[in-house]
Design a protein around this motif. Sequence first.
Motif, PDB file in Angstrom:
ATOM      1  N   GLU A  69       0.842  -1.208   0.000  1.00  0.00           N
ATOM      2  CA  GLU A  69       0.000   0.000   0.000  1.00  0.00           C
ATOM      3  C   GLU A  69       0.870   1.249   0.000  1.00  0.00           C
ATOM      4  O   GLU A  69       0.572   2.226  -0.680  1.00  0.00           O
ATOM      5  CB  GLU A  69      -0.929   0.006   1.229  1.00  0.00           C
ATOM      6  CG  GLU A  69      -2.099  -0.962   1.122  1.00  0.00           C
ATOM      7  CD  GLU A  69      -2.947  -0.732  -0.133  1.00  0.00           C
ATOM      8  OE1 GLU A  69      -3.345   0.417  -0.376  1.00  0.00           O
ATOM      9  OE2 GLU A  69      -3.179  -1.699  -0.882  1.00  0.00           O
ATOM     10  N   GLU A  70       1.978   1.185   0.763  1.00  0.00           N
ATOM     11  CA  GLU A  70       2.853   2.359   0.831  1.00  0.00           C
ATOM     12  C   GLU A  70       3.626   2.549  -0.482  1.00  0.00           C
ATOM     13  O   GLU A  70       3.812   3.668  -0.952  1.00  0.00           O
ATOM     14  CB  GLU A  70       3.829   2.195   2.014  1.00  0.00           C
ATOM     15  CG  GLU A  70       4.517   3.491   2.327  1.00  0.00           C
ATOM     16  CD  GLU A  70       5.242   3.487   3.668  1.00  0.00           C
ATOM     17  OE1 GLU A  70       5.068   2.546   4.466  1.00  0.00           O
ATOM     18  OE2 GLU A  70       5.996   4.453   3.888  1.00  0.00           O
ATOM     19  N   ALA A  71       4.035   1.433  -1.088  1.00  0.00           N
ATOM     20  CA  ALA A  71       4.872   1.508  -2.298  1.00  0.00           C
ATOM     21  C   ALA A  71       4.081   1.911  -3.548  1.00  0.00           C
ATOM     22  O   ALA A  71       4.616   2.534  -4.465  1.00  0.00           O
ATOM     23  CB  ALA A  71       5.547   0.154  -2.534  1.00  0.00           C
ATOM     24  N   PRO A 111      10.969   4.591  -1.055  1.00  0.00           N
ATOM     25  CA  PRO A 111      12.043   4.980  -0.131  1.00  0.00           C
ATOM     26  C   PRO A 111      13.059   3.855   0.143  1.00  0.00           C
ATOM     27  O   PRO A 111      12.686   2.684   0.287  1.00  0.00           O
ATOM     28  CB  PRO A 111      11.285   5.374   1.144  1.00  0.00           C
ATOM     29  CG  PRO A 111       9.944   5.830   0.648  1.00  0.00           C
ATOM     30  CD  PRO A 111       9.641   4.964  -0.542  1.00  0.00           C
ATOM     31  N   ASP A 112      14.329   4.250   0.205  1.00  0.00           N
ATOM     32  CA  ASP A 112      15.440   3.296   0.380  1.00  0.00           C
ATOM     33  C   ASP A 112      15.207   2.322   1.532  1.00  0.00           C
ATOM     34  O   ASP A 112      15.504   1.131   1.418  1.00  0.00           O
ATOM     35  CB  ASP A 112      16.744   4.067   0.675  1.00  0.00           C
ATOM     36  CG  ASP A 112      17.289   4.780  -0.552  1.00  0.00           C
ATOM     37  OD1 ASP A 112      16.883   4.422  -1.684  1.00  0.00           O
ATOM     38  OD2 ASP A 112      18.115   5.695  -0.393  1.00  0.00           O
ATOM     39  N   GLU A 113      14.685   2.842   2.644  1.00  0.00           N
ATOM     40  CA  GLU A 113      14.564   2.020   3.843  1.00  0.00           C
ATOM     41  C   GLU A 113      13.615   0.832   3.621  1.00  0.00           C
ATOM     42  O   GLU A 113      13.897  -0.294   4.029  1.00  0.00           O
ATOM     43  CB  GLU A 113      14.041   2.912   4.964  1.00  0.00           C
ATOM     44  CG  GLU A 113      14.262   2.350   6.331  1.00  0.00           C
ATOM     45  CD  GLU A 113      13.356   3.015   7.351  1.00  0.00           C
ATOM     46  OE1 GLU A 113      13.072   4.223   7.197  1.00  0.00           O
ATOM     47  OE2 GLU A 113      12.921   2.284   8.270  1.00  0.00           O
ATOM     48  N   LEU A 173      15.129  -6.354   0.651  1.00  0.00           N
ATOM     49  CA  LEU A 173      16.317  -6.984   0.060  1.00  0.00           C
ATOM     50  C   LEU A 173      17.066  -7.819   1.109  1.00  0.00           C
ATOM     51  O   LEU A 173      17.456  -8.959   0.837  1.00  0.00           O
ATOM     52  CB  LEU A 173      17.250  -5.898  -0.490  1.00  0.00           C
ATOM     53  CG  LEU A 173      18.573  -6.441  -1.004  1.00  0.00           C
ATOM     54  CD1 LEU A 173      18.424  -6.909  -2.446  1.00  0.00           C
ATOM     55  CD2 LEU A 173      19.689  -5.430  -0.892  1.00  0.00           C
ATOM     56  N   ALA A 174      17.234  -7.240   2.311  1.00  0.00           N
ATOM     57  CA  ALA A 174      18.007  -7.926   3.356  1.00  0.00           C
ATOM     58  C   ALA A 174      17.378  -9.282   3.670  1.00  0.00           C
ATOM     59  O   ALA A 174      18.078 -10.283   3.852  1.00  0.00           O
ATOM     60  CB  ALA A 174      18.065  -7.048   4.605  1.00  0.00           C
ATOM     61  N   LYS A 175      16.038  -9.324   3.687  1.00  0.00           N
ATOM     62  CA  LYS A 175      15.357 -10.579   3.984  1.00  0.00           C
ATOM     63  C   LYS A 175      15.709 -11.654   2.939  1.00  0.00           C
ATOM     64  O   LYS A 175      16.024 -12.789   3.280  1.00  0.00           O
ATOM     65  CB  LYS A 175      13.842 -10.294   3.973  1.00  0.00           C
ATOM     66  CG  LYS A 175      13.011 -11.376   4.578  1.00  0.00           C
ATOM     67  CD  LYS A 175      11.582 -10.901   4.734  1.00  0.00           C
ATOM     68  CE  LYS A 175      10.638 -12.063   4.559  1.00  0.00           C
ATOM     69  NZ  LYS A 175       9.284 -11.604   4.269  1.00  0.00           N
ATOM     70  N   THR A 229      20.127   3.862  -6.012  1.00  0.00           N
ATOM     71  CA  THR A 229      20.641   5.137  -5.477  1.00  0.00           C
ATOM     72  C   THR A 229      21.993   4.832  -4.848  1.00  0.00           C
ATOM     73  O   THR A 229      22.299   3.665  -4.557  1.00  0.00           O
ATOM     74  CB  THR A 229      19.720   5.695  -4.365  1.00  0.00           C
ATOM     75  OG1 THR A 229      19.707   4.746  -3.281  1.00  0.00           O
ATOM     76  CG2 THR A 229      18.300   5.936  -4.844  1.00  0.00           C
ATOM     77  N   SER A 230      22.773   5.897  -4.600  1.00  0.00           N
ATOM     78  CA  SER A 230      24.084   5.693  -3.960  1.00  0.00           C
ATOM     79  C   SER A 230      23.907   5.046  -2.601  1.00  0.00           C
ATOM     80  O   SER A 230      24.666   4.143  -2.224  1.00  0.00           O
ATOM     81  CB  SER A 230      24.807   7.027  -3.786  1.00  0.00           C
ATOM     82  OG  SER A 230      24.909   7.645  -5.025  1.00  0.00           O
ATOM     83  N   ALA A 231      22.881   5.484  -1.851  1.00  0.00           N
ATOM     84  CA  ALA A 231      22.652   4.907  -0.510  1.00  0.00           C
ATOM     85  C   ALA A 231      22.370   3.410  -0.625  1.00  0.00           C
ATOM     86  O   ALA A 231      22.832   2.612   0.200  1.00  0.00           O
ATOM     87  CB  ALA A 231      21.492   5.626   0.170  1.00  0.00           C
ATOM     88  N   GLN A 232      21.628   3.008  -1.650  1.00  0.00           N
ATOM     89  CA  GLN A 232      21.341   1.571  -1.835  1.00  0.00           C
ATOM     90  C   GLN A 232      22.620   0.810  -2.188  1.00  0.00           C
ATOM     91  O   GLN A 232      22.806  -0.333  -1.771  1.00  0.00           O
ATOM     92  CB  GLN A 232      20.286   1.371  -2.921  1.00  0.00           C
ATOM     93  CG  GLN A 232      18.906   1.864  -2.515  1.00  0.00           C
ATOM     94  CD  GLN A 232      17.826   1.549  -3.542  1.00  0.00           C
ATOM     95  OE1 GLN A 232      18.047   0.820  -4.506  1.00  0.00           O
ATOM     96  NE2 GLN A 232      16.649   2.117  -3.334  1.00  0.00           N
TER      97      GLN A 232
END
Length: 222
Positions: A52-54, A65-67, A73-75, A94-97
């Motif tokens: 719903e958020e995405a 959003p990256d978070e 992804l981590a999962k 993104t660079s942060a990703q």
Amino acid sequence: MVTRALDVVMLGPPGAGKGTQAKRVAAAFELLHISTGDLLREEVAKGTALGEEAKGYMNRGELVPDELVGKMLAKRLHSQRAALGCVYDGYPRTSAQGILLDGLLAELGRRVDAVLYLNVPDSDILARITGRRSCPSCGAVYHVRTQPPKVDGVCNACGVALVQREDDREEVVRERLRVYREHTAPLLDYYRGRKILREADGGLSPDEVFKRVREAMETVRA
Ligand code: AP5
């Protein structure tokens, strides 16, 4: 002999053929295919809180959003199926990703081994994306002209009616391209600096592109 895990990023603009090639690479090299776009679409289809958020970001052609994407992804990366390595399709963006992926892999004693960049002229992208149809059941991807199903509008494998993605409308595709140039294209220099970027002409036929991608992958394995 123990084979070291192999982690490969597919980079390129929307419609470059990342998904098409990532599936082939995953099958040929026995890697887990992680497509953040597919994972997000699954969440949307299931109507989860994340979906719903995405949904709004995706339908506008903006980045989620990256978070939120990072947790997803981590999962996957910590799952047993990822132990032999992964093909990342649509991540990082993104660079942060890029930094997060490096950190997650470092925790596992791994690193990004190669980045396959599919270079496709803008003029081809719109035609590719607007002609794309996908199977809502198995995720197979077709193109009405270049890779049509055997029966018009029906998945070869499932017999289910094919659908067009919400974000494949022309104005949304233009925004996705703008976002790619602003946020994702700078990653090319990040990986070029580490000498792990390999470029393939994504404007060729899917088989020809795969031939080049496979050759590039063999040099990584060597
Ligand atoms: P995502 O699903 O990742 O979309 P994308 O990166 O825009 O890429 P596409 O799926 O459109 O194209 P592709 O390169 O995979 O090409 P394909 O193989 O399908 O992301 C969607 C959205 O989710 C984003 O906009 C964002 O909102 C969100 N999102 C996802 N990841 C995120 C992240 N990390 N951070 C934040 N937000 C994120 O091919 C396209 C068409 O061309 C097909 O019809 C295919 O049959 C055809 N084709 C393929 N290769 C060829 C060829 N060589 N010749 C002719 N036709 C071809």
